[in-house]
Structure formats: C-alpha cells, structure tokens
Design an enzyme around this catalytic site. Structure first.
Site, PDB file in Angstrom:
ATOM      1  N   ALA A  63       0.928  -1.398  -0.193  1.00 45.40           N
ATOM      2  CA  ALA A  63       0.103  -0.048   0.213  1.00 45.40           C
ATOM      3  C   ALA A  63       0.875   1.195  -0.157  1.00 45.40           C
ATOM      4  CB  ALA A  63      -0.805   0.081   1.214  1.00 45.40           C
ATOM      5  N   GLY A 102      -0.548  -5.774  -0.745  1.00 46.29           N
ATOM      6  CA  GLY A 102      -1.339  -5.645  -1.809  1.00 46.29           C
ATOM      7  C   GLY A 102      -0.720  -5.837  -3.083  1.00 46.29           C
TER       8      GLY A 102
END
Length: 697
Positions: A63, A102
């Site tokens: 992120a 992510g």
C-alpha cells in the site's frame, strides 16, 4: 491513461507497466492506472496475453503509506484485483524485488506468475495489526494449502522466489536481472501454448484437502504463546479458515469483516506508530543526507566473550571480515568455538547451510595482539564495564589504528567523552551499544560524544543498516536512553520487592503489559553480575548506591541463567524461571536487616511505579536532548527491551494513558516516596499545561 501506469504492445503481448517510485506502491493513481491499462489491453485485438511488470527496483511493494489514515478513493484494490482475475485474456505478473501485501494480492489476481530468483514475496499486514484485506487470506491458501498460508500470514515474513515456487505461489523462477525480458518470454509462452485463463479463486484441490483440518486449532494454540496479547494474528487464522469453510465470495466478505475488526483494534495504532518510527529513526536531526560516510570493509573486536562473539557474527553474516583480539589463547579459542557452535545450531535448524557456516567462520579470525587492528576500518571494544580498563584500551587503539579508523565502545552505561579523552582523536570515538544476544537483538544504540564528528555519526548509522540492525543515534549520559530508563525501573522494582512485593509479582505485572519477560527474569538472562559491576563502578566513583539483596546473590555465585540460579532457579536446558524459596528467605532477611516491615502491594501500584518512573525519565531525556524525539525512545525500547510493539513504545503508550494522569501520579509519588526520580520532569508539566502529547513534539 495514468502517467504512473502505461500500456503498450510488444509483439503479441500487451504490456502494463507500473512506474511509481520508489516502490510502486498502490496509491490511488496506480489503482486507477491499472484499471485503465487493463481496459486498453482487453480492447487490443492483437494482444494475445497481457503482462504486468514494474519499473525500478521492485514489483508492487504494498500500500501507499502516504494514504494511511485517509478515506479510500475508488477504485479500491479488491475491485482492481477482481477485474484482473476476471480478464478473458491471460495475465502474467512478472515479479522482481518484493511483492508485498497488496502487491502480492495483485499478483495472485493475475493468472500466472513468474519471478526473478532474487525476488521475495509476503503478506506482512499482521505487523501493522491488520490482515490481508484484498483477497490474500482467500487466494493464498488455494495455492499453498492451509498450513503454509497460515505460517506466512500470521508471521508476516517474506519467502524467497525459490520457496514461493515450491509452495505454488509462483509458476516459474528465472535467474537474471531483466524482469521485463523474463516476463515477456513467459507471457509469449502462455500465448504460444494457448494456455487458458487460470483463476486462483477457482482452485479447489488444496481447499478440499485441508477442509476440516485440525491445523487451525493448532495454530491458535501456538499463537496463545507466540502472539500473546496481540489481536490480528488470531483474526488472520479466522480469515484463512473462512477460505476452507465458505464459498469464495462469502470468504471475501468474511475477510472484509475481520479486516475492519482489526482496523478498530487499539493495537493497530501502536503497530502503525512502531512501523513509521522504525523508518523515521534513521533520519538524524542536524545530520545532512549529504554527510560523507566512511567505508567499513573490515572490523576489529576486542573481547571474544558473549558480546564480542555476537557482534562479530553480525559482520560476518554480511560478508565483512572480522578480527577478534583476546588477551589469552584459551579465551580466544573458547569464543571462536562458541561462535561456531551458534552457527552450527542455526544450520541444524535449516536457517543457514553448512556452506554458509564455513564461509562465515572463514571471515572471523583471532589474534592476541592489537597490531592486528592496524588496517581495520572500525574497532569495537566489548569488554566489561570498567572505565579504567576501557581508557587503557582506547589509548592503545589510538597508537595502533590507522588515521580515519572509527574507535567504538560497546559500553552500556559509561561516559563516551571520558573514554574518548584517552585518545588524540575524540572525533573518531563513538558508542555502539549492542544488545544481548548481539547476533539476535535488532537494536544498535549509537552514542555520540561531544566531539564525535558528523562523518562518524553518519557512518555508524549506515553500519547499523548494513548489519541489519535498527540504529538509533542518542546523546551521551550515564546509561544513554535505554539503560538510563531501565535503571529507574529497576530501582523501583527493587524498592517494591523491598517493601513487600515478590519478584514474580513484579515480573507478572510487566509481562501482563506485554513485555516478554519481567525485570528480574531479564536480570537473570543478562547475568546478575552485569548489574553488580555497574553498581560497583558507581560506588567506586563515589556515588551513594544503596545496598541490594541482589549483591548477595552474586556473592553466592547465583549469576542468573548461566549458573542455573539467580533471582529464579532454572532446570538444565530450560530458560523458564522458577520461583525459589531460598531467594524469598534471603529477601525476608534483607528486609529485617534494613528494618523494613513488608506490606501488601497492589498490581496497579507496581504498574504505575515501574512504568511512570520510566515516562518521567524519558521526558527528562527529551528535555536534555539525549534523545531528539519521543519516537527515538520508543524504538530503543521496542527493539532493545521487548516493549510490546502493539503498544507503540513507552512514550506513545504514555500519550494513550494520558499525560495528565501520569503527571498527577508522579506528583503523588514524589510527595509520598520522595526521591529525585519522582521529581516531575519540566517537559511533562509543560505538555500537560498546554494540552499536548509527546507525539506532538
């Protein structure tokens, strides 16, 4: 089309390229760009397969930390990944550097994954008090099975590309450095062979194999000890189990529910603070980024004992040759033997190979003369705490070492300026305080003297990073930051036992707060003789140091774990502290000698006296400029003393408790107990009067 994500076609392959320095983080611009580029690729009739690749030194590394704490802008990552997974053209993710959080979740949404052999992958969200929230807990176990997914997700540790291949996370691993070329070749193979779209969400064999497995209960039981007091590791287990008990879409909903529970956890704030503090601490106030850094390609260490040997291993582990000097061959041989034994133990557990054992041992040599240090770039003195001996050593080093060599002391308490006064080069003298065991503990408390040059400060901070330590630069005073606060806590813990508490009661209050061990168990681990020598050194310097029943333990040769008896006793091969009635009797006799009538002491009083005295001292450390920021103190205590990271460090914890509450209690103890340690710090009073926190400084 976003500037940070571009689409172009090379032959039959549509190439989606992310270029968002420094780590291609999944900020809003990247997420939007990924969607736009995918649409372009889907509509490109000549693209038979798509390739997702990143510029720079890494694949998507997680992120965007610049968006932490801000409302999520659409498209969210889960939506982006769904669109990639639902593509009717096969998509290959080409991984180099690190694919984390992510980033790995995005790669799992692609249909195939190829990685350079140097790459690593992982889902480290648990270290921030979270769980993977974009399908990581649902897709990873479909590739690896339950146990391996749980290991990765609950630990947050990375795995190498080779291990990822063995686990089924990636489909191919290639040597080399040109990730785009590797990715194009693999995507072309997918296109030429007409390989189908393969969605991870549809894989069921690993799910069926582990459905109803006892592994989930086993993991929870293990976490009760390993992750005691933490919140998110247990939610990670719940989320992974949902992948085996629920259809994929329902599992995704359950993952989101559990993710939001983690977001609301009080632990998250402390872990987020710890995460950023570790990165911020390397930025030293008043030290320019352009400050020259000296080369450190060889190291000398004085002392082959526990600390010296552990320090030597840090450098050998990263390929830097080390010379250890001892006064006697017997001591040198013993120290080198212990180093080898430590490496052999690591090899037996599969952490390193036997070849690495031999390579590292080959980098460590021994000598009985200081002449061996003539050409080294850095010397670290690691003998016991005695100022006279240290000054004698530094006088010799000044004569032997080449100009520009850094002369460092591993002292845990002593005055760096006085040590430097034994040389003609005080600008090259610095403290490098390693923590025991030095080959394990992450903290390196670098101590600047009044004349230490900026170049030397910058170099020792760079050395910390090189040997994989968390370096904190602090000022010079007795005990510096960590031990100065620890001594206040230790004195208060002793006073509490003198007044009527038991060592185990004091320790339990601290472990209930989240410390891995209490004050007295820690003394046993470090060796009671270490504190004894410090007290003797202070007595020799003319300080009024109160008598202690722990001095009597040293006189009885109860030195802690190394003699299987200290404050506690220990069974052979065990580190578990066992309360000892003999010590209870010794304490009772000490109280009688001192005219103390024991009283009942509450756990709350123990908590306040042990912790608030630290906070008050931390405020004084900030006042004096020994630490530049409260986060420096937090990092010292998290990585050097086991302060629970989920509480963010002692100063962050104090902000959560409330500085007004702490100040009021400190004043009360000053009135009732007296003592300089309870005199309220001016900074603490100032912050309370202004309605501010340590974190506001």
């Amino acid at each position: 089309m976003s500037e940070v994500v571009t689409y172009n076609r090379e032959g039959a392959i549509g190439v989606i390229t992310v270029n968002y320095p420094p780590v291609n983080a999944l900020g809003h611009a990247v997420r939007s760009g990924l969607v736009a580029a995918l649409e372009q690729g889907q509509h490109d009739a000549d693209a038979k397969a798509l390739l997702l690749v990143c510029e720079g030194r890494t694949f998507i590394a997680g992120a965007d930390i610049r968006e932490f704490g801000k409302p999520m802008q659409e498209p969210g990552l889960t939506s982006v990944i769904d669109q990639y997974e639902n593509s009717d053209k096969p998509i290959v993710a080409a991984i180099h550097g690190t694919a984390l959080g992510g980033g790995l979740e995005t790669a799992l949404g692609c249909h195939y994954r190829v990685a350079l052999s140097s790459a690593k992958v992982g889902l480290p969200e648990v270290k921030l008090g979270l769980l993977p929230g974009a399908g990581g807990t649902q897709r990873l176990p479909r590739l690896t099975g339950a146990r391996k997914a749980l290991e990765m997700i609950t630990s947050g540790e990375f795995v190498s590309a080779r291990d990822a291949l063995a686990l089924g996370i990636v489909d191919a691993v290639e040597d080399g450095s040109d990730i785009k070329a590797v990715g194009l070749a693999y995507a072309q193979k997918v296109a030429d062979e007409g390989k189908p779209v393969r969605r991870v969400r549809d894989l069921t064999d690993k799910v069926e194999a582990d459905k109803g497995s006892e592994v989930f209960d086993q993991f929870r039981a293990g976490l009760e000890k390993k992750a005691r007091g933490l919140f998110s590791p247990f939610k990670c287990v719940d989320a992974v189990q949902a992948a085996f008990n629920l259809p994929f879409d329902e599992g995704m909903k359950r993952e989101r529910e559990l993710f939001m529970e983690c977001m609301d956890s009080p632990h998250r704030g402390g872990l987020i603070h710890s995460f950023f503090a570790e990165r911020e601490v390397s930025k030293v106030k008043g030290l320019s980024k352009d400050t020259p850094v000296r080369d450190v390609n060889s190291v000398g260490i004085i002392g082959a004992g526990t600390m010296g040997g552990g320090i030597a291993m840090n450098f050998a582990n990263v390929g830097i040759p080390v010379t250890i000097v001892e006064v006697k061959q017997e001591a040198l041989d013993k120290g080198l033997g212990i180093i080898r034994k430590n490496y052999e133990n690591s090899a037996s557990k599969g952490r390193i190979t036997q070849q690495q054992v031999e390579e590292r041992m080959a980098l460590i040599s021994g000598s009985l003369t200081y002449d061996a240090f003539r050409d080294v770039d850095l010397v670290i003195e690691a003998v016991f705490e005695n100022m006279a001996i240290k000054k004698e050593i530094f006088g010799k080093l000044d004569e032997v070492c080449k100009p520009g060599a850094i002369l460092a002391s591993n002292t845990s308490t002593l005055d760096i300026d006085e040590i430097a006064s034994a040389t003609k080069r005080p600008e090259d003298v610095v403290g490098m305080h390693f923590f025991s065991p030095a080959n394990v503990m992450k903290l390196l408390e670098n101590v600047r003297g009044s004349k230490t040059s900026d170049e030397v400060k910058a170099t020792v901070m760079a050395v910390a990073k090189k040997i994989k330590k968390v370096g904190v630069l602090v000022g010079n005073c007795h005990g510096f930051v960590g031990n100065r606060m620890l001594h206040k806590r230790g004195a208060e813990a002793m006073a509490l036992v003198n007044e009527g508490a038991s060592p185990q009661q004091v320790d339990k209050v601290l472990t209930d707060l989240g410390y891995p061990m209490g004050q007295f168990a820690m003394s046993d681990l470090a060796g009671i003789d270490v504190g004894y020598r410090i007290r003797e050194e202070r007595r020799n310097a003319g300080e009024d140091v109160a008598p202690s029943w722990m001095d009597k333990l040293v006189e009885m040769n109860r030195l802690g774990q190394k003699t299987q008896a200290g404050v506690y006793k220990y069974e052979e091969g065990s580190r578990k502290p066992i309360p000892d009635p003999d010590v209870d009797q010794l304490i009772a006799e000490f109280r009688k000698e001192q005219g103390i009538t024991p009283r009942e002491i509450s756990d709350q009083e123990i908590l306040e006296r042990c912790m608030y005295v630290m906070i008050n001292e931390g405020a004084k450390i900030l006042e004096e400029g020994i630490a530049d920021r409260s986060l420096d103190i937090d990092v010292v205590w998290i990585y050097g003393y086991g302060f629970p990271a989920y509480r963010g460090g002692p100063m962050f914890w104090a902000d959560q408790v409330g500085l007004d509450t702490i100040l009021s209690t400190v004043k009360n103890f000053h009135d009732t107990l007296g003592g300089q340690q309870w005199k309220p710090a001016a900074l603490l009073e100032k912050l309370v009067s202004e309605g501010r926190k340590f974190g506001d400084l």
